[in-house]
Motif scaffolding. Structure first.
Motif, PDB file in Angstrom:
ATOM      1  N   UNK A  16       0.816  -1.214   0.000  1.00 48.97           N
ATOM      2  CA  UNK A  16       0.000   0.000   0.000  1.00 48.97           C
ATOM      3  C   UNK A  16       0.851   1.266   0.000  1.00 48.97           C
ATOM      4  N   UNK A  17       2.051   1.180   0.632  1.00 47.34           N
ATOM      5  CA  UNK A  17       2.876   2.379   0.777  1.00 47.34           C
ATOM      6  C   UNK A  17       3.995   2.490  -0.252  1.00 47.34           C
ATOM      7  N   UNK A  18       4.401   1.376  -0.865  1.00 47.17           N
ATOM      8  CA  UNK A  18       5.487   1.421  -1.854  1.00 47.17           C
ATOM      9  C   UNK A  18       5.549   0.100  -2.627  1.00 47.17           C
ATOM     10  N   UNK A  19       6.494   0.000  -3.532  1.00 44.84           N
ATOM     11  CA  UNK A  19       6.717  -1.218  -4.318  1.00 44.84           C
ATOM     12  C   UNK A  19       8.166  -1.640  -4.165  1.00 44.84           C
ATOM     13  N   UNK A  20       8.365  -2.926  -3.885  1.00 49.39           N
ATOM     14  CA  UNK A  20       9.696  -3.469  -3.665  1.00 49.39           C
ATOM     15  C   UNK A  20       9.975  -4.579  -4.675  1.00 49.39           C
ATOM     16  N   UNK A  21      11.215  -5.020  -4.694  1.00 56.83           N
ATOM     17  CA  UNK A  21      11.618  -6.093  -5.597  1.00 56.83           C
ATOM     18  C   UNK A  21      12.202  -7.263  -4.809  1.00 56.83           C
ATOM     19  N   UNK A 229       0.638 -10.362   4.400  1.00 56.52           N
ATOM     20  CA  UNK A 229      -0.731 -10.438   3.900  1.00 56.52           C
ATOM     21  C   UNK A 229      -1.080  -9.288   2.954  1.00 56.52           C
ATOM     22  N   UNK A 230      -0.623  -8.086   3.263  1.00 57.97           N
ATOM     23  CA  UNK A 230      -1.026  -6.914   2.494  1.00 57.97           C
ATOM     24  C   UNK A 230      -0.158  -6.668   1.263  1.00 57.97           C
ATOM     25  N   UNK A 231       0.704  -7.610   0.954  1.00 62.42           N
ATOM     26  CA  UNK A 231       1.532  -7.506  -0.255  1.00 62.42           C
ATOM     27  C   UNK A 231       0.839  -8.196  -1.425  1.00 62.42           C
ATOM     28  N   UNK A 232       0.857  -7.539  -2.548  1.00 62.68           N
ATOM     29  CA  UNK A 232       0.402  -8.144  -3.800  1.00 62.68           C
ATOM     30  C   UNK A 232       1.645  -8.647  -4.518  1.00 62.68           C
TER      31      UNK A 232
END
Length: 248
Positions: A16-21, A229-232
């Motif tokens: 929700x707050x950012x995108x990681x790799x 859980x909140x990661x897509x």
């Protein structure tokens, strides 16, 4: 099949707050493989550990696990030399990454001739496990599930041995995230809900609702990846399966 096969894929972790790799690496090490090539990628500290190993099965699992882990870390960090990456064992036998780019960690699994690893930012814990779908392991795996979990994998829903491997890997991967391994009773990691999708299965936990697992079969093996859980999680499962099918 070739003696050494590697598959590497970039994973996207949308929060929700950012995108990681993160990076997934899958390695196959045939029994006929000459170990000279894998050994040259070991850090000098890992070489010392390797030389203490006497049992062939332990030697192979060590090498294929390190190969997968180092390539996953290198792909995520941009490290050019695999022998510059050190995978140490923590006090609970968890893998700890030592390299120039800090705050990168890895989860490792191996089964027979296969090794898999996920490299991820330390701020975003993940775990991975791989297990063979094997009727010979039925009694052992069935002894590790709860009565409720048994109702989730009734034959009408999923083939029983597939379900047992699913539950085992989902729990084992979670134990790696929590850094407890097999030292904690598996009933604590009880799966509360399973969702069946076209290409994968999602598991949710009774006592650790902040995590979930995505699971999928690769030939005769089951793989589970646990993450918040909140990661897509964006992962190309079909390409992974196609790669395994091509070389198996």
């Amino acid at each position: 099949m070739k003696s050494v096969i590697t598959y590497i894929d970039d994973l996207t972790l949308i929060r929700p707050e950012n995108t990681l790799k993160a990076t997934l690496c899958y390695c196959y090490l045939a029994s006929t493989t000459n170990y000279d090539e894998p050994i040259q990628h070991l850090h000098h500290q890992e070489c010392r550990e390797y030389k203490t190993l006497k049992v062939t099965r332990r030697i192979r699992s060590f090498l294929v696990g390190r190969l997968a882990a180092k390539q996953a870390v290198a792909a995520l960090t941009g490290e050019k030399e695999l022998n510059g990456i050190l995978i140490q064992s923590g006090v609970f036998s968890q893998p700890v990454v030592i390299c120039e780019k800090r705050n990168t960690q890895v989860s490792i699994t191996h089964c027979e001739d296969y090794g898999m690893a996920i490299a991820f930012p330390e701020v975003h814990p993940m775990g991975i496990d791989l297990e063979k779908i094997d009727p010979l392991k039925r009694d052992v795996l069935a002894g590790q599930i709860t009565a409720f979990e048994n109702t989730l994998i009734v034959p009408a829903v999923i083939q029983y041995d597939v379900g047992l491997a699913l539950l085992w890997t989902a729990k084992e991967a979670l134990s790696k995230v929590l850094k407890t391994g097999l030292m904690t009773p598996f009933e604590l990691f009880e799966v509360a809900k399973i969702n069946f999708c076209e290409n994968f299965i999602t598991c949710y936990y009774k006592n650790f609702s902040q995590y979930k697992a995505i699971s999928f079969s690769i030939g005769k093996y089951m793989c589970s990846i646990v993450y918040p859980l909140k990661t897509d999680l964006r992962i190309d499962i079909q390409s992974f399966k196609n790669h395994h099918k091509k070389y198996s």
